[in-house]
Design a protein around this motif. Structure first.
Motif, PDB file in Angstrom:
ATOM      1  N   TYR A  38       0.679  -1.100  -0.147  1.00  0.00           N
ATOM      2  CA  TYR A  38       0.018  -0.078   0.010  1.00  0.00           C
ATOM      3  C   TYR A  38       0.855   1.325   0.074  1.00  0.00           C
ATOM      4  N   TYR A  81      -8.942   4.388   7.847  1.00  0.00           N
ATOM      5  CA  TYR A  81      -7.845   3.642   8.339  1.00  0.00           C
ATOM      6  C   TYR A  81      -6.604   4.115   7.438  1.00  0.00           C
ATOM      7  N   GLN A  82      -5.377   4.216   8.120  1.00  0.00           N
ATOM      8  CA  GLN A  82      -4.282   4.508   7.595  1.00  0.00           C
ATOM      9  C   GLN A  82      -2.900   3.676   8.215  1.00  0.00           C
ATOM     10  N   ARG A  83      -2.364   3.046   7.271  1.00  0.00           N
ATOM     11  CA  ARG A  83      -1.268   2.323   7.790  1.00  0.00           C
ATOM     12  C   ARG A  83       0.032   2.528   7.049  1.00  0.00           C
ATOM     13  N   TYR A 142      -6.506   3.722  13.288  1.00  0.00           N
ATOM     14  CA  TYR A 142      -8.267   3.616  12.833  1.00  0.00           C
ATOM     15  C   TYR A 142      -8.765   4.662  13.606  1.00  0.00           C
ATOM     16  N   ARG A 168      -3.141   0.585  16.004  1.00  0.00           N
ATOM     17  CA  ARG A 168      -2.588  -0.957  15.921  1.00  0.00           C
ATOM     18  C   ARG A 168      -1.103  -0.919  15.855  1.00  0.00           C
TER      19      ARG A 168
END
Lengths: 362, 375, 152
Positions: free
Chosen positions: B243, B309-311, B322, B337
């Motif tokens: 991503y 939501y971002q990772r 989140y 997370r």
């Protein structure tokens, strides 16, 4: 002999005779022993303090640091300051510990190292007692220290200490064999266990050179095994600060901790002394057969300097690999001894015996 | 006649005892407490107890505006401070659909990778120390200083920078930045060979860690072990690849994957990652475009109601943010997370039936940062 | 598997599943009693293979308590966000998924600790961050913080 100017035998005998002439024999012995005891006590303290300083400097050198540099020029008084601090620290007493053994343990450790030093020759005639089984005595006495370590771990009522002590026990039982056998290799070559005679035997060449490859292998083996026996890195499993916080001396503070600390360095000194004496000629200057002029120059360097220089070299080697190697795991430690060092040692003795039989050594 | 009661005599061989590793223990790198059940020196099971520095960051976030939250994220995984900031910045930017200038994306990527290198340097230092090689510790910290100096010059702080803001950066980079980063890359390419010489090639280290704490790929996925620890087991979980954010889609780098999954390969994975990070920086450092260092942002940021939501990929794995927004200037709920929290879950499984010394090595190879577990 | 087919799949398993529109992930609200079976099915089926639970969050939506599961398939690459809700604030409980995804073991303990949501059949449901005798569940919106740490 050429190096008679540094011969202390007559000096010692003169003192001996003077004492016996003026005092009753019992008193004379007591006075002699007291003098020797005091001399060793001072020597012990000085060497201990110096070694701590040396280790910190060597370690700093390995790690791109400066090391102690504030107390006195180049920080030479740092260890003295540390020692004073340790003397003044509170002695923690622990609930549910075995008080007697807890207090006894540091003394056993330090006495064991103190006893071993008696048999080591520092120069011609500079030896407290010259046993004819000198090597056997030193091996026996130096392994007594582990009793103190075991007691310390047991009596602390601390699981970390107990694990550390048990590791140390297993380690010493195993590595004592290699220490003994590697020294035995040289005994085969020298034909004696008496330290003074071992040193005399190296007047025309050190045993590490005289004994060809087996002697060299024995030296390496001795270095490894003795490092393990003194509980120093990479074999410092008994303390293993990243696993057991401080191992057997976790619960000790103040002067009792200092005893353990000092004993560790003295053990290193003793082990290095044995290595220097047995393999590198002890106080015997470096001689090259046939080069009379060269040998003569070498004789003018005092034996005490030779002895300390060789010891310092071995100590430096031990510090070097302490500060570059990671620690072994207990099963690897035992594997190394029982599967590698011990068989190599046994074969090595046979080879050495063969060489001596055939008269191939120098 | 008296009844004879047989009390079973405990078999000493079978008996387990417990030992508390932590909260003050040299190898837990902080205030983690592991209650270890031991049989002799063999670890039978262990229970992690965390929460010694639980600060309730997620709850605090509910009271703070988005620019303020940035400062809290620094304090989670303090070794990947920039990357944590990045997660929240991207979250806000994507929610508001703000296009940040190219310059910002480049700079952020470079700084993220520098952060990753310094984090791995500290990990390497501590890993060496946990295995008993204290010299590694000083080597690692010595080289980390160079990166911290670069950080200090540009952002004014060394550990908790809070340099990213929603929309861009706090201020422009220092004029020396590019020069010093290039100097550092040159320097570190030489020094990483020293790392190999002192630890990677050391037979004691490799023999102590090979085959220890094996984590299979299935378990890595099941336990959600991400980052270099997961990739050493073959779990392809690099957020930068899967991503991509910022300019990770424009640079070439390799996702370091191994299949063995033991402690040694977790070590290799991180060592390789440092090299890959240097490659990324080399590709970008000369090409930073000119332009603004921040997009025009409103004074008060209000995220439209919804879920986001971002990772991002921190030095330890996948960090997810989140966010549930109800349209106010503070988030309704913001959940992080954190990679370390999931990674901790697997420690019990992979360290069973190993020795205490192995437990320390496994713990070091999972690279915990305790504030990130507790949050 | 794309989002439509995934929705279809979940709908056939759980007809009551409600789809939430305009979300980043495919988002479905699942009735609590059907959730565990659905989760097993999503994990085990060859074409869904949701083997990676990457986030599990508890949320207090004031009206109800909610647990959000973010699932991903490492093989197929599709993701889904599943929600379970309960209005029972006194004794909320869901079935655990820690038998399906081991990662949920810690995640659920965290949710239990901070939101007071119990997970049935959880192997080791204890508080994870807070003290064992802590009163209340601090991440709930109605939690009264007496020492007032958060407001400082």
């Amino acid at each position: 002999m050429a190096f008679s100017i540094y011969d202390f035998t007559s000096f010692n005998q003169a003192i001996d005779h003077a004492l016996y002439a003026s005092l009753p024999p019992v008193l004379a012995v007591i006075v002699e022993m007291t003098i020797i005891g005091l001399v060793f006590l001072v020597f012990y303290a000085v060497v201990g303090l110096f070694l701590v300083y040396a280790e910190r400097k060597v370690c700093a050198f390995m790690q791109n640091r400066v090391g102690p540099n504030r107390v006195g020029p180049y920080g030479i008084f740092q260890t003295i300051a540390d020692f004073i601090k340790l003397l003044m620290k509170e002695l923690i007493s622990i609930k549910n510990s075995d008080k007697l053994l807890f207090n006894l343990a540091p003394f056993i450790v330090i006495i064991a190292s103190f006893m071993a030093i008696a048999a080591i020759p520092f120069g011609k005639g500079l030896q407290a007692i010259d046993f004819d089984i000198g090597i056997l005595y030193v091996i026996a006495v130096s392994s007594l220290g582990v009793v103190g370590i075991l007691l310390a771990g047991w009596s602390s009522n601390n699981k970390y200490s107990l694990i550390g002590a048990m590791r140390s026990g297993a380690q010493i039982i195993s590595y004592e064999l290699s220490v003994g056998l590697s020294l035995l290799t040289i005994i085969v070559l020298a034909g004696t266990m008496q330290f003074s005679q071992i040193v005399e035997g190296q007047a025309n060449g050190w045993f590490i050179f005289k004994g060809h490859i087996p002697a060299f292998i024995a030296f390496i083996l001795f270095l490894i095994a003795s490092t393990a026996e003194t509980n120093r890195g990479p074999f410092d499993l008994a303390e293993a600060e990243s696993e057991l916080t401080a191992g057997f001396h976790t619960e000790y503070s103040g002067i009792k901790f200092a005893f353990f600390f000092l004993a560790e360095y003295m053990n290193m000194f003793i082990v290095a002394s044995i290595a220097a004496t047995v393999f590198l000629g002890g106080w015997m200057p470096f001689h090259f057969s046939g080069w009379a002029g060269f040998n003569h120059v070498m004789d003018y360097i005092p034996p005490f300097v030779w002895y300390l220089g060789k010891t310092a070299f071995v100590i430096f080697l031990m510090m070097w690999f302490k500060w570059t190697f990671p620690r072994l795991r207990i099963d690897q430690l035992l594997n190394l001894e029982w599967k590698y060092l011990l068989p190599i040692n046994l074969v090595n003795i046979l080879v050495m015996a063969f060489i001596v039989l055939m008269g191939w050594h120098f | 006649m008296k009844e004879v009661i047989h009390t079973p005599v405990p078999d000493i061989e079978e008996e387990e005892y417990h030992i508390n590793m932590g909260p003050q223990h040299p190898s837990t790198h902080g205030v983690l407490r592991l209650v270890v059940s031991l049989q002799g020196e063999i670890v039978k099971s262990l229970k992690p107890h965390c929460g010694y520095i639980h600060r309730g960051i997620e709850k605090m976030c509910e009271k703070d505006t988005y620019p303020q939250i940035i400062h809290l994220t620094d304090r989670m995984d303090y070794l990947s401070a920039h990357i944590n900031n990045h997660a929240v910045c991207l979250l806000v930017e994507n929610a508001l659909q703000v296009e940040v200038p190219e310059r910002v994306k480049y700079i952020r990527t470079i700084i993220d990778e520098l952060t990753r290198i310094q984090s791995h340097q500290l990990w390497w230092a501590c890993y060496g120390m946990d295995l008993g090689g204290l010299t590694c510790f000083f080597y690692g910290l010595r080289d980390r200083e160079h990166i911290l100096d670069i950080f200090e010059e540009s952002f004014g702080s060394r550990l908790l920078h809070s340099y990213y803001t929603p929309g861009g950066l706090m201020q422009d980079i220092h004029p020396n930045f590019q020069k010093r980063v290039k100097e550092f890359i040159k320097y570190f390419q030489k020094k990483i060979k020293d790392y190999d010489r002192i630890l990677t090639g050391n037979v004691i280290m490799t023999e102590r860690t090979r085959g220890i704490g094996i984590l299979s790929k299935e378990d890595a996925i099941n336990y959600a072990v991400t980052g270099p620890s997961g990739r050493a087991s073959g779990f392809s979980c690099d957020v930068r690849k899967h991503y991509p954010y910022s300019v990770y889609d424009k640079v070439e780098f390799r996702e370091v994957l191994f299949t063995e999954g033991d402690t040694l390969h977790r070590y290799y994975a991180r060592m390789e990652e440092m090299r890959e990070s240097m490659k990324i920086i080399e590709q970008l450092i000369d090409n930073i475009p000119e332009g603004e260092y921040s997009a025009k942002m409103k004074a008060v940021l209000k995220l439209p109601a919804g879920e986001y939501y971002q990772r991002v990929e921190t030095a330890r794995g996948e960090l997810g943010a989140y966010c549930i927004s109800d349209g106010n200037k503070t988030p309704f709920r913001l959940k992080f997370r954190s990679p370390n929290f999931s990674n901790l879950g697997v420690l019990d499984k992979i360290s069973r039936e190993h020795k205490i010394a192995d437990l320390v090595a496994i713990g070091a190879s999972l690279d915990f940062v305790i504030p990130d577990i507790d949050r | 598997m794309d989002n439509e087919r995934l929705t279809e799949r979940i709908r056939t398993l759980v007809p009551e599943a409600q789809l939430e529109e305009n979300k980043q992930f495919l988002t479905l609200v699942i009735p609590a009693d059907k959730f565990h079976d659905l989760a097993v099915n999503l994990k085990e089926s060859e074409d869904t293979l949701m083997d990676y639970l990457f986030c599990l969050s508890g949320v207090d939506m004031i009206k109800h308590l909610m647990v959000v599961y973010h699932l991903n398939s490492t093989k197929h690459g599709h993701s889904v966000e599943l929600k379970v809700k309960t209005e029972n604030r006194e004794n909320p409980a869901f079935d655990t998924v820690s038998d399906i995804w081991q990662a949920a073991n810690f995640y659920e303990r965290e949710v239990f600790d901070l939101f007071g949501i119990r997970f049935n059949n959880h192997p080791d449901l204890r508080r994870i961050f807070l003290d064992e005798n802590w009163q209340g569940y601090p991440f709930r919106k109605d939690y009264v913080d007496e020492v007032n740490i958060v407001d400082l």
